[in-house]
Design an enzyme around this catalytic site. Structure first.
Site: not given
Ligand code: RNT
Ligand code: ZN
Length: 416
Positions: A185, A224, A226, A257, A260, A284, A292, A294, A324
């Site tokens: 990524w 990956e 995004k 992810d 993303h 992820h 995003d 997380d 993630d």
């Protein structure tokens, strides 16, 4: 919790599911085979051991909860503590900046398998397999563009870094007898309107071609995408379209992810399309809150839908389930346990779905019956199966892990 009560509840659940044609034992066996790829970076807010610089690349860990891991020993201890509360055997996903550099500064284009020797030994001793990630953020040469940088010097620096990361992954895979999945990524993008969308993407494509020139047999490359990063809102070089095209053409893995994509886009719906064109997927699993962000993964509809799709696609052996997220505002070990167990709970519910009956209803055009059973599934006694799964695997049952996390906090992390 009382073992007898857990067993009784389990027996009742087995019967209840059997009436729907679901084999609970089989579901637990399949769940036991899913090795989560736990991210090492929740333990220390994506800091790593390379330098003391700040986190860049359009990602952010917010919060300053005390007790974060400050060095490799603390990080390892925290990971093992978390693992002790998560049923099953799992993997650890390392970023390059978590190398064992022995107090020396090792630049990214100098990193070698030797810097991960102690990790490989530690992992083997603790029955963990390793996965890997190249790291292009948090470095003086990160800027807004790395592998897509028009400056050949900077581009070559990151190409060299990524090639070396693949060599490290190959070594890990060989040593552990299980392919090491290397995620790639990069944050490359632009804060404001760019008039060179094609140019940067062509550069990234060329960089990837060079990076992947060397073929390996013990590692798997996953790429990956995004939608945007903080400070890079207008353009992301490695967009979803870019990497899907690349992966389909070169038969690489795609990383999904869950943070993303556009907020109402279903990540679950991507699984069946992608698996027709690329060999495998890496997840992820995360929890985006408005962006995003997380946040710690929980048992919500998004995670549930994703897990159900994997099972409905019969794709458990083609999907690597990585996590993630990085929440710095709560107990970090607790964050690992919550997110990992939540993902497993979703997988378990997916495995307990009476899929044959549901599919029969669908085949017969019985829409009411299909919807009714899907609704009923939500309140079937899956939690009794989950408790049994924890008991069988020798980890805390139910909420009893809260006290364990608190104990470790009192004895260890609060003293840091
Ligand atoms: C960033 C990506 C990436 C990182 C980790 C630290 O948006 O999700 O996977 O979170 O590599
Ligand atoms: Zn990610």
């Amino acid at each position: 919790m009382n073992e007898q009560a857990i067993k009784q509840a389990y027996e009742l659940a087995v019967e209840r599911y059997a009436a729907l044609g679901v084999d609970v034992e089989k579901a637990m066996d399949l769940l036991a085979q899913v090795q989560l790829s736990m991210h090492c970076w929740q333990a220390d807010d994506v800091t790593g051991f390379e330098s003391t610089g700040s986190l860049t690349g359009g990602i952010q860990a917010t919060g300053n909860y005390p007790g974060k891991a400050r060095n490799i020993d603390e990080l390892r201890a925290d990971i093992l503590k978390a693992v002790s509360m998560i049923p099953g055997n799992h993997r650890l996903s390392l970023h390059e900046i978590y190398g064992d550099f022995g107090g020396q500064f090792v630049d990214r284009d100098q990193v070698e398998p030797a810097h991960f020797e102690s990790w490989m030994q530690w992992a083997a001793e603790n029955n963990l397999k390793l996965d890997f990630n190249s790291t292009s953020f948090s470095h003086p040469k990160s800027g807004d563009l790395t592998l897509a940088n028009p400056d050949k010097g900077i581009r070559d620096f990151w190409i060299e870094h990524t090639k070396r990361c693949r060599a490290i992954s190959e070594e890990m895979g060989k040593r552990q007898g299980s392919p090491c999945v290397m995620n790639l990524w990069i944050h490359d993008g632009s804060k404001d309107i760019t008039v060179n969308r094609m140019k940067y993407r062509a550069l990234l494509k060329d960089s990837l071609d060079q990076i992947f020139e060397q073929e390996y047999t013990h590692m798997l490359d996953s790429i990956e995408s995004k939608v945007f990063g903080i400070g890079l809102e207008s353009y992301t070089v490695g967009s979803n379209d870019f990497y899907i095209g690349y992966a389909a053409q070169k038969q690489k893995l795609v990383t999904l992810d869950t943070g993303h994509f556009h907020p109402t886009e279903s990540v679950a719906d991507k699984v069946s399309s992608l698996l027709l064109y690329v060999p495998e997927l890496l997840l992820h699993v995360s929890r985006p809150v408005r962006w995003d962000s997380d946040h710690v993964t929980i048992m919500n509809d998004d995670t549930m839908d994703l897990c159900k799709e994997i099972v409905r696609c019969d794709a458990l052996n083609r999907v690597h389930v990585g996590l993630d997220y990085f929440d710095a505002s709560i107990n970090r070990i607790g964050a690992y346990v919550i997110g990992s167990r939540a993902t497993q709970k979703c997988l378990l519910q997916a495995l307990l779905e009476p899929l044959d009956t549901l599919r029969k209803y669908e085949e017969n055009g019985q829409g009411f019956e299909r919807l009714a059973l899907l609704e009923e599934c939500k309140s079937l006694p899956w939690n009794a199966v989950w408790d049994m799964f924890c008991l069988k695997n020798g980890v805390p049952v139910g909420e009893s892990f809260i006290a364990e996390v608190q104990k470790y906090e009192a004895e260890v992390t609060s003293k840091r």
